[in-house]
Design a protein around this motif. Structure first.
Motif, PDB file in Angstrom:
ATOM      1  N   UNK A  96     -17.375-104.768   6.854  1.00 55.75           N
ATOM      2  CA  UNK A  96     -17.573-106.146   6.502  1.00 55.75           C
ATOM      3  C   UNK A  96     -17.325-107.125   7.386  1.00 55.75           C
ATOM      4  N   UNK A  97     -16.208-107.171   8.320  1.00 53.89           N
ATOM      5  CA  UNK A  97     -16.023-107.793   8.773  1.00 53.89           C
ATOM      6  C   UNK A  97     -17.324-108.528   9.935  1.00 53.89           C
ATOM      7  N   UNK A  98     -17.228-107.160  10.492  1.00 54.09           N
ATOM      8  CA  UNK A  98     -17.866-107.158  12.126  1.00 54.09           C
ATOM      9  C   UNK A  98     -18.788-106.797  12.482  1.00 54.09           C
ATOM     10  N   UNK A  99     -19.257-105.238  11.971  1.00 51.60           N
ATOM     11  CA  UNK A  99     -20.614-104.998  12.226  1.00 51.60           C
ATOM     12  C   UNK A  99     -21.852-105.209  10.935  1.00 51.60           C
ATOM     13  N   UNK A 100     -21.649-105.538  10.241  1.00 47.63           N
ATOM     14  CA  UNK A 100     -22.156-106.444   9.205  1.00 47.63           C
ATOM     15  C   UNK A 100     -22.880-108.144   9.850  1.00 47.63           C
ATOM     16  N   UNK A 101     -21.869-108.836  10.039  1.00 50.39           N
ATOM     17  CA  UNK A 101     -21.892-109.713  10.688  1.00 50.39           C
ATOM     18  C   UNK A 101     -22.479-110.357  11.626  1.00 50.39           C
TER      19      UNK A 101
END
Length: 336
Positions: free
Chosen positions: A309-314
């Motif tokens: 949620x916090x790293x890969x998607x952004x």
């Protein structure tokens, strides 16, 4: 509780992790083969190897581990470095296998300068193209270099020259070459040193669109995304992430072991990483940061989900979170 007290300690620990797997073995055998040919037939035309795969597939790491292990052992055995010297320093100083990272938009002069910089030449960018390459030849002979690995080959400048009706390929047609690839052919044909080309898949044309250069290929490695529907590739991925989980404790990050083979973690991590071992490692690094900041004793499924949620998607590594929604249709087939 987490043993690591800062994210900097996490980054350091991950940078030191080394996990052997069958793809590494194939790469290292190829490097050995090219070097053996150089030693056994000096001055004769040499071959090259190639590895084109997506980013974070473990390409550059395969070179780094080879130098840190096989090459360091060999230069110590040859008496080139003392056995009690720091191995990391030996890896940096040795010139038996040279790892060259190309600068952006590399020209002929840029290629020579990058090779000289890898040799540690303080004057690497100074001089004409001709004098730079003379220094390259001198350095190779002086150090007895057995293999030059050219990384980030996608940085070769895209200035192509058409060569029409080439009789040496046995048919008429168009062959594309650049000044850089012509220079690389010369390296091989003059028997200076074998080469290993590494880059992303989109860069493959730099080497294989030049038929005369392509004909010097000894072997091309396959580091493409691992497919869980193929048993051997599934075994590689599962074994890798299983050992990655164990290393979180072994490297003093957490006090309890992390089991990355639990339940749906392998299939969902595979989907999030696109089947790439290096990307899976980066996702677990992000999860370890989440876990450390919570003062957890190990990395859990929820920490991995939060990292996506916090790293890969952004970062557009994946556009959904399989840990939240389950696998999409195509990923379900791959995980079956």
């Amino acid at each position: 509780m987490a043993i690591a007290t800062t994210n900097g300690q996490l980054l350091e620990a991950f940078s030191k992790m080394r996990i052997k797997h069958p793809l590494l073995d194939k790469a290292h055998q190829l490097f050995d083969d090219l070097r053996y040919a150089r030693r056994s037939s000096p001055g004769r035309p040499q071959k090259f190897g190639a590895l084109f795969a997506p980013s974070q597939s473990g390409k550059s790491m395969s070179v780094q581990i080879y130098i840190e292990t096989c090459v360091v052992d060999e230069v110590i055995a040859r008496g080139l470095f003392p056995a009690d010297m720091d191995r990391a320093e030996i890896a940096r100083q040795q010139k038996l296998v040279l790892h060259v990272t190309l600068s952006a938009k590399a020209s002929m002069k840029g290629l020579a300068a990058d090779i000289l910089a890898a040799f540690g030449d303080p004057a690497s960018p100074r001089g004409t193209t001709q004098t730079l390459f003379k220094r390259v030849y001198d350095f190779v002979r002086r150090h007895g270099t057995e293999l030059i690995i050219i990384d980030e080959i996608q940085h070769v400048a895209d200035s192509f020259t058409k060569l029409d009706d080439q009789t040496w390929i046995g048919r008429s047609g168009l062959v594309h070459s650049t000044a850089v690839t012509d220079t690389l052919k010369t390296f091989l044909l003059q028997g200076l040193v074998p080469l290993m080309f590494i880059g992303i898949e989109e860069a493959r044309h730099h080497i294989f669109n030049d038929i005369q250069l392509a004909s010097r290929c000894y072997q091309e490695l396959d580091f493409t995304a691992l497919d869980l529907a193929v048993n051997d590739e599934k075994s590689i991925f599962f074994d890798y992430i299983g050992r990655l989980g164990l290393k979180l404790r072994q490297h003093g990050i957490f006090e309890e072991e992390t089991n990355l083979l639990l339940g749906d973690i392998p299939a969902y991590l595979h989907a999030a990483a696109g089947g790439r071992l290096g990307m899976a490692t980066n996702i677990i690094l992000a999860a370890a940061i989440v876990a450390r900041e919570e003062n957890a004793t190990n990395v859990t499924r929820e920490h991995i989900a939060q990292a996506i949620d916090d790293w890969a998607i952004p970062l557009n590594i994946i556009d959904y979170n399989p840990f939240r929604t389950g696998l999409r249709t195509l990923d379900v087939r791959s995980a079956a």
